[in-house]
Each structure stands twice: as C-alpha cells, then as structure tokens.
Design a protein around this motif. Structure first.
Motif, short mmCIF file in Angstrom:
data_model
loop_
_atom_site.label_atom_id
_atom_site.label_comp_id
_atom_site.label_asym_id
_atom_site.label_seq_id
_atom_site.Cartn_x
_atom_site.Cartn_y
_atom_site.Cartn_z
N LEU A 327 0.84 -1.20 0.00
CA LEU A 327 0.00 0.00 0.00
C LEU A 327 0.87 1.25 0.00
N LEU A 328 0.30 2.33 -0.51
CA LEU A 328 0.89 3.65 -0.36
C LEU A 328 -0.01 4.43 0.58
N ILE A 329 0.59 5.04 1.60
CA ILE A 329 -0.20 5.78 2.60
C ILE A 329 0.35 7.18 2.77
N GLU A 330 -0.53 8.17 2.61
CA GLU A 330 -0.16 9.57 2.81
C GLU A 330 -0.52 9.96 4.24
N ILE A 331 0.47 10.46 4.99
CA ILE A 331 0.25 10.89 6.37
C ILE A 331 0.26 12.42 6.41
N GLY A 332 -0.92 13.03 6.46
CA GLY A 332 -1.00 14.47 6.52
C GLY A 332 -0.54 15.15 5.25
N THR A 333 -0.34 16.47 5.34
CA THR A 333 0.17 17.25 4.22
C THR A 333 1.36 18.09 4.70
N ASP A 334 1.90 18.88 3.78
CA ASP A 334 3.05 19.70 4.14
C ASP A 334 2.70 20.86 5.06
N SER A 335 1.41 21.01 5.38
CA SER A 335 1.03 22.05 6.35
C SER A 335 0.59 21.48 7.69
N ASN A 336 0.59 20.15 7.80
CA ASN A 336 0.48 19.54 9.14
C ASN A 336 1.82 19.71 9.84
N THR A 337 1.82 19.60 11.15
CA THR A 337 3.08 19.65 11.87
C THR A 337 3.69 18.26 11.96
N LEU A 338 4.99 18.23 12.17
CA LEU A 338 5.68 16.95 12.35
C LEU A 338 5.10 16.20 13.54
N GLU A 339 4.78 16.90 14.60
CA GLU A 339 4.22 16.27 15.79
C GLU A 339 2.88 15.60 15.46
N GLU A 340 2.02 16.28 14.69
CA GLU A 340 0.74 15.71 14.30
C GLU A 340 0.93 14.45 13.45
N ALA A 341 1.88 14.50 12.54
CA ALA A 341 2.13 13.36 11.65
C ALA A 341 2.69 12.16 12.41
N VAL A 342 3.62 12.41 13.32
CA VAL A 342 4.20 11.31 14.11
C VAL A 342 3.13 10.68 15.00
N TYR A 343 2.26 11.50 15.57
CA TYR A 343 1.16 10.98 16.40
C TYR A 343 0.29 10.03 15.58
N SER A 344 -0.06 10.44 14.35
CA SER A 344 -0.87 9.59 13.49
C SER A 344 -0.11 8.34 13.07
N GLY A 345 1.20 8.46 12.91
CA GLY A 345 2.01 7.29 12.59
C GLY A 345 1.94 6.25 13.69
N ASN A 346 1.98 6.70 14.93
CA ASN A 346 1.85 5.77 16.06
C ASN A 346 0.50 5.06 16.06
N LEU A 347 -0.56 5.82 15.81
CA LEU A 347 -1.91 5.23 15.80
C LEU A 347 -2.07 4.27 14.62
N LEU A 348 -1.56 4.68 13.46
CA LEU A 348 -1.62 3.80 12.29
C LEU A 348 -0.87 2.50 12.55
N GLY A 349 0.27 2.58 13.20
CA GLY A 349 1.04 1.38 13.52
C GLY A 349 0.26 0.43 14.40
N GLU A 350 -0.47 0.96 15.37
CA GLU A 350 -1.29 0.12 16.25
C GLU A 350 -2.41 -0.56 15.46
N ALA A 351 -3.07 0.21 14.59
CA ALA A 351 -4.16 -0.36 13.78
C ALA A 351 -3.63 -1.41 12.81
N LEU A 352 -2.48 -1.15 12.22
CA LEU A 352 -1.87 -2.09 11.29
C LEU A 352 -1.53 -3.40 11.99
N ALA A 353 -0.97 -3.31 13.19
CA ALA A 353 -0.65 -4.52 13.94
C ALA A 353 -1.90 -5.34 14.22
N GLU A 354 -2.99 -4.67 14.55
CA GLU A 354 -4.24 -5.38 14.82
C GLU A 354 -4.75 -6.11 13.57
N VAL A 355 -4.70 -5.43 12.41
CA VAL A 355 -5.15 -6.05 11.17
C VAL A 355 -4.31 -7.27 10.83
#
Length: 360
Positions: A327-355
């Motif tokens: 898969l290709l996954i876009e995390i936020g845009t260039d106007s999101n903050t790095l902190e927001e993107a990393v937070y979503s990366g952590n959540l995505l990782g948890e969801a991915l592990a569950e799947v």
C-alpha cells in the motif's frame, strides 16, 4: 489555381486538426497511471500533444508535490530519541527571520466524506471496477504473518525528503520549503513511529530510510529497486508500505487535514490502493491489496474515529504491484506539523498490527 490552393489549404488544415484530435484521444486513454478524470485528463492529453507540453514528465507519476523545489540538505543519519522537535539550519523555522517574505494562511480541515460510504468510512473509487465493499471485506487477505521473529513488514519512502511544518501557527511564509534530507524532520520520522508500534506488537519489521528523491524523476524506479533488494534479503516479507505526506492547496494557501483523538490533534491519513486498468501495469493481484486497504481503513476508523480521509482506489500502481500486501499511505500534508504526523504514525502502527494479527 487560387481556388485549387484554397482547397488544398482547407484539406491540410482539416487533416492536421484530425491528427491532433486523434492524438489527444489516444493520450487520454493512456493516462491510467494517473488518478484523474474529466477536464484534468483532457488538459494533460492536450499538453502532451503540444511541442512544449509540460503538464507532467512521462517517466514519473503526476503528483502535486512535483512542483516543490528540489534542493537537498545534508543528511543526518540518526533520529532523535525523543519526540521534541529541535531546529537546525536546514529545517524550516516558522518563527525565524523571514524578511521580505509574504505570509500565507493554513486552513485546518477535517476531510470526512467523498465517494461511497460503507459503515464508518468512505471509499473514493475512480476505476471502472464495480466495487462491493462489504463482500470484499469478507475475503481473506491472501497472506498471513508467521509466528516467528523474521522480518515480515517493510516500511520505505519513495519521496523520502518530504517534511512538515514545525508548529501549528496557522500560517507559513513564501520561503517555506517542505523537503529535507535531515531524517530528524522528514517523513522517515513517521515511518519510524509506525515501525516501533509493529515492534511493540512482536511483528518483525525493517524500516528503510534511503533517499530516493534526490531528483524527483525516477524516484519510484529507485524505491522499487530498494524494495526488491529487501525482498531478496528477507524472503518472508509479506507487507510493503510506502509512507508519504501529501500536499493540498495552491500558491497562496495550504490545507492541513486533521482529526482529534483523546484531546490531541493528529494528521489525517489517506490509504491508496491501485487498479490494473487495461492490464497496463502487470498488476494481476490488485484485488488482494484492496482487501488489505479496506480492512486497514475500517480498523483505523473503528479505533480512532476521523483519522482517515476517503480510501483512494484509483487507476495507478505506484509499485503496489510488487506483492499482495503493498500500500501507499499519505500521512497528513506539508502544512500539518511533524508532531501531528508522528502521532498519526503511532496510531496507524497500532491499527496495522491489529489487522495483521487478526488475519494471521
């Protein structure tokens, strides 16, 4: 003689117009590698027929990030141990000196719908395939993780230098450059967050941070070569994830897609899954990737309501034809903050592990 010349001129003009029209139509139907329809496709086809057509380069997929400046900075090989952002001379500083620079707005938006709704999520289907979301979700992934410590997931980045804003100021200056090869600040930080959650769940993962976009053209070919090397080294890899960040806006504004979970703002994600239109991409098993994408989309929305933008099911491959768990996954845009993107990366990782664990 004059009458004959006029007739000849009319015939030549008609023939030229016919040839151009045929070229436009042919190009229009060869644009399967790009998720476009309607007027945009016509414009792209027209651009290709002109002597100076420059709508896109034939060797690289169209991407609104292609207009970004291509300059590079000195790579830093080690990521920080904490999530706290530290500025350096080669990373954008909103509160730094921006003399004679124009200030532009960043609009916060929650992109919650578009396409077809199924239960708690949306799918934007731009292919001719008649997708039955419910029936597709019932099918098996087509792969299972093995109960061992072998590497079974690869995370990589075709556009490795993509980066984010440093803070949520609500604006940016005209000198904002959303790319850096400094791995403390680019999209590899998000990839590392995803990888860490998989490791926490006991899933073997390798995270590649090779810079593939030192020039924009050819970056997908370079990242594919990297993936193939890992598949040879770790033959038990079942999943390959190309992690990007998107870009929404114009020259005078940017849009940051966000959501809030447990009182904390994160960057919305967009999961992409390709389709083998006209058998153009040697992509016979695209339907397995789609099953994976739908299960991940559903799990993300169930666990963290609002985290996803509509799943993008379109006429493209973007190296997703390399295996059945790609898969290709876009995390936020260039106007999101790095902190927001990393937070979503952590959540995505948890969801991915569950799947992955639920379907193994």
């Amino acid at each position: 003689m004059k009458f004959g010349s006029k007739i000849k001129g009319v015939l030549c003009g008609f023939l030229s117009l016919t040839l151009v029209s045929v070229a436009v139509v042919c190009v229009y139907f060869r644009l399967g590698d790009f998720n476009i329809t309607g007027d945009d496709a016509v414009l792209m086809a027209a651009a290709l027929t002109m002597s100076k057509g420059s709508y896109f380069t034939a060797t690289e997929p169209v991407d609104n990030k292609a207009t970004e400046n291509k300059k590079e900075t000195v790579p830093v090989e080690t990521a920080p141990k904490t999530e706290k952002i530290k500025f350096s001379s080669n990373y954008y500083n909103t509160y730094g000196k921006h003399k004679n620079q124009k200030k532009y707005p960043v609009y916060t938006k929650h992109i919650s719908n578009g396409g077809t709704k199924y239960q708690n999520f949306y799918v934007k289907n731009s292919t001719p395939y008649n997708l039955n979301i419910g029936e597709t979700l019932k099918k098996n992934l087509g792969f299972k993780l093995e109960n061992n410590n072998d590497v079974q997931v690869l995370i990589y980045h075709t556009h490795t230098s993509e980066s984010y804003l440093d803070c949520d100021a609500g604006y940016y200056y005209s000198d904002y450059y959303p790319r850096t090869s400094d791995k403390r600040y680019n999209v590899t930080r998000v990839g590392e967050a995803i990888a860490q959650q998989l490791k926490n769940a006991g899933i073997g993962v390798v995270h590649d941070t090779t810079i593939h976009d030192y020039t924009y053209s050819g970056s997908y070919a370079r990242s594919r070569s990297t993936v193939e090397k890992y598949l040879e080294k770790y033959p038990k890899i079942k999943v390959t994830l190309d992690i990007h960040r998107d870009s929404i806006g114009d020259t005078n504004y940017k849009v940051k897609p966000t959501f809030t979970y447990k009182g904390k703002k994160g960057a919305q994600i967009m999961i992409m899954s390709g389709y083998n239109t006209y058998d153009y991409y040697n992509f016979p098993n695209w339907n397995y990737n789609l099953r994976f994408a739908l299960k991940l989309q559903q799990t993300c929305e169930t666990k963290y309501q609002g985290i996803t933008r509509p799943l993008n099911f379109g006429n493209f491959a973007y190296n997703m034809n390399i295996n059945t768990g790609s898969l290709l996954i876009e995390i936020g845009t260039d106007s999101n903050t790095l902190e927001e993107a990393v937070y979503s990366g952590n959540l995505l990782g948890e969801a991915l592990a569950e799947v992955l664990q639920k379907n193994s």
